[in-house]
Design a protein around this motif. Structure first.
Motif, PDB file in Angstrom:
ATOM      1  N   LYS A  21      20.558  48.212  50.298  1.00  0.00           N
ATOM      2  CA  LYS A  21      21.244  47.779  51.777  1.00  0.00           C
ATOM      3  C   LYS A  21      19.946  47.377  52.598  1.00  0.00           C
ATOM      4  O   LYS A  21      20.165  47.366  53.777  1.00  0.00           O
ATOM      5  N   HIS A  67      19.022  44.555  53.219  1.00  0.00           N
ATOM      6  CA  HIS A  67      19.087  43.408  53.872  1.00  0.00           C
ATOM      7  C   HIS A  67      20.084  43.534  55.239  1.00  0.00           C
ATOM      8  O   HIS A  67      20.415  42.570  55.845  1.00  0.00           O
ATOM      9  N   ASP A  74      30.556  34.265  55.400  1.00  0.00           N
ATOM     10  CA  ASP A  74      29.864  35.013  54.499  1.00  0.00           C
ATOM     11  C   ASP A  74      28.417  35.229  55.205  1.00  0.00           C
ATOM     12  O   ASP A  74      28.132  36.349  54.707  1.00  0.00           O
ATOM     13  N   ASP A 115      27.204  39.227  55.075  1.00  0.00           N
ATOM     14  CA  ASP A 115      26.091  39.829  54.060  1.00  0.00           C
ATOM     15  C   ASP A 115      25.213  40.573  55.030  1.00  0.00           C
ATOM     16  O   ASP A 115      24.600  41.403  54.228  1.00  0.00           O
ATOM     17  N   ARG A 116      25.090  40.503  56.019  1.00  0.00           N
ATOM     18  CA  ARG A 116      24.164  41.225  56.782  1.00  0.00           C
ATOM     19  C   ARG A 116      24.906  42.381  57.796  1.00  0.00           C
ATOM     20  O   ARG A 116      23.994  42.918  58.438  1.00  0.00           O
ATOM     21  N   ASN A 161      30.850  44.669  53.474  1.00  0.00           N
ATOM     22  CA  ASN A 161      29.988  45.918  53.133  1.00  0.00           C
ATOM     23  C   ASN A 161      30.442  47.088  53.872  1.00  0.00           C
ATOM     24  O   ASN A 161      30.532  46.857  55.167  1.00  0.00           O
ATOM     25  N   CYS A 175      29.792  46.958  48.498  1.00  0.00           N
ATOM     26  CA  CYS A 175      28.703  46.297  48.644  1.00  0.00           C
ATOM     27  C   CYS A 175      28.848  44.967  48.087  1.00  0.00           C
ATOM     28  O   CYS A 175      29.088  44.665  47.233  1.00  0.00           O
ATOM     29  N   ARG A 176      28.852  43.793  49.147  1.00  0.00           N
ATOM     30  CA  ARG A 176      28.986  42.597  49.017  1.00  0.00           C
ATOM     31  C   ARG A 176      27.484  42.225  48.037  1.00  0.00           C
ATOM     32  O   ARG A 176      26.541  42.575  48.235  1.00  0.00           O
ATOM     33  N   GLN A 177      27.946  41.518  46.932  1.00  0.00           N
ATOM     34  CA  GLN A 177      26.779  41.245  46.100  1.00  0.00           C
ATOM     35  C   GLN A 177      26.096  39.970  46.220  1.00  0.00           C
ATOM     36  O   GLN A 177      26.298  38.850  45.609  1.00  0.00           O
ATOM     37  N   SER A 178      25.268  39.714  47.545  1.00  0.00           N
ATOM     38  CA  SER A 178      24.735  38.464  47.957  1.00  0.00           C
ATOM     39  C   SER A 178      23.315  38.346  47.286  1.00  0.00           C
ATOM     40  O   SER A 178      22.686  39.713  47.513  1.00  0.00           O
ATOM     41  N   THR A 197      21.140  35.961  48.564  1.00  0.00           N
ATOM     42  CA  THR A 197      20.546  35.246  49.450  1.00  0.00           C
ATOM     43  C   THR A 197      19.084  35.784  49.870  1.00  0.00           C
ATOM     44  O   THR A 197      19.285  36.971  50.292  1.00  0.00           O
TER      45      THR A 197
END
Length: 286
Positions: free
Chosen positions: A16, A18, A49, A53-54, A76, A258-261, A263
């Motif tokens: 995490k 990010h 999104d 993600d953040r 998240n 956890c979002r699987q970004s 970026t």
């Protein structure tokens, strides 16, 4: 795939680093359902999104006696449950949420307030608040503003923990812990300010008969406790007036996602070599 994206792809699934904002809320429900919680999270799930993600959401259940299921949510989040039965333990619930936060920028709010996407984006983009802690104006449906809630803050996690968070000596009875939290931070040199009005929040309309709590609000126990702590601050100064009771209960982590970004963050190749400049600036500020 370029080198920076490949670095992100190789991260641990639970990484995490990010996360730019940790949003902490808590609840106790002894009625029919926790729809007041789930409706808020489902609203946030619709946000862009790039923002989701953040941002991470930390939800603390302060020992609700009802059974419920946590749906799959593409945000998240970390869902914690306090298992020790302590009435009016919101100070402890907030301490627990902050402990789990993965960003130093934290937003702490009761369940009856919400934030538009633009506000969360602004807070995620802000510089670290350091020793400042902020209130947010509230906005009505007609566009008019009014004063912020007394127990809603945007601040630094490090600053929160440096001065021991909420004093859990108040827990078990209603009131005063939020007032003393602010006063204690100010005594230590923290500066309370308001965010600009374009960074706002709003009050939610909740069914307080079905998806809330029915605890009695009675200040008779905590009022003399608060008076004693004020007298300690007045008499002894420094960091007296706080019991240091912290996480004075048991809890479990119920669920997380956890979002699987993948970026990649902005590339800053000159950041690490300039460590000496950050060291020098810190020394000069002493």
């Amino acid at each position: 795939m370029d080198a920076s994206a490949e670095l992100i792809r190789q991260r641990h699934a639970g990484d995490k680093s990010h996360i730019d904002l940790s949003y902490i809320t808590h609840f106790y429900c002894n009625q029919e359902s926790i729809d007041s919680v789930l409706s808020l999270l489902k609203k946030y799930e619709t946000y862009p999104d790039g923002l989701l993600d953040r941002v991470e959401f930390i939800i603390v259940d302060d020992g609700s006696p009802i059974a419920y299921d946590i749906p799959e949510l593409n945000i998240n989040f970390t869902w914690l449950r306090i298992t020790t039965d302590i009435q009016w333990n919101q100070g402890g619930a907030r301490n627990l949420g902050v402990t789990y936060a993965k960003s130093d920028k934290i937003l702490i709010s009761d369940l009856d307030h919400a934030f538009p996407a633009a506000t969360l984006t602004s807070l995620a983009n802000m510089a670290n608040p350091g020793r400042r802690f902020y209130k947010l104006c509230r906005k009505r449906a007609d566009g008019t503003y009014y004063k912020g809630h007394a127990n809603l803050f945007f601040m630094s996690r490090a600053r929160f923990l440096r001065f021991y968070g909420y004093d859990e000596e108040y827990c078990g009875h209603y009131g005063a812990e939020d007032y003393r939290f602010v006063k204690y931070q100010k005594y230590q040199g923290s500066q309370q300010r308001y965010m600009p009005k374009d960074i706002w929040c709003y009050e939610r309309s909740l069914d307080r008969a079905k998806t809330y709590h029915s605890l009695e609000r009675d200040l008779s126990v905590n009022t003399p406790v608060d008076l004693r702590k004020k007298q300690e601050c007045d008499t002894f100064g420094k960091e007296f007036g706080h019991s240091r009771l912290f996480l004075n209960f048991n809890w479990v982590k119920v669920k997380s996602h956890c979002r699987q970004s993948i970026t990649a963050p902005k590339i800053r190749k000159y950041w690490r070599p300039l460590w000496w400049w950050r060291w020098l600036c810190a020394y000069a500020a002493r």
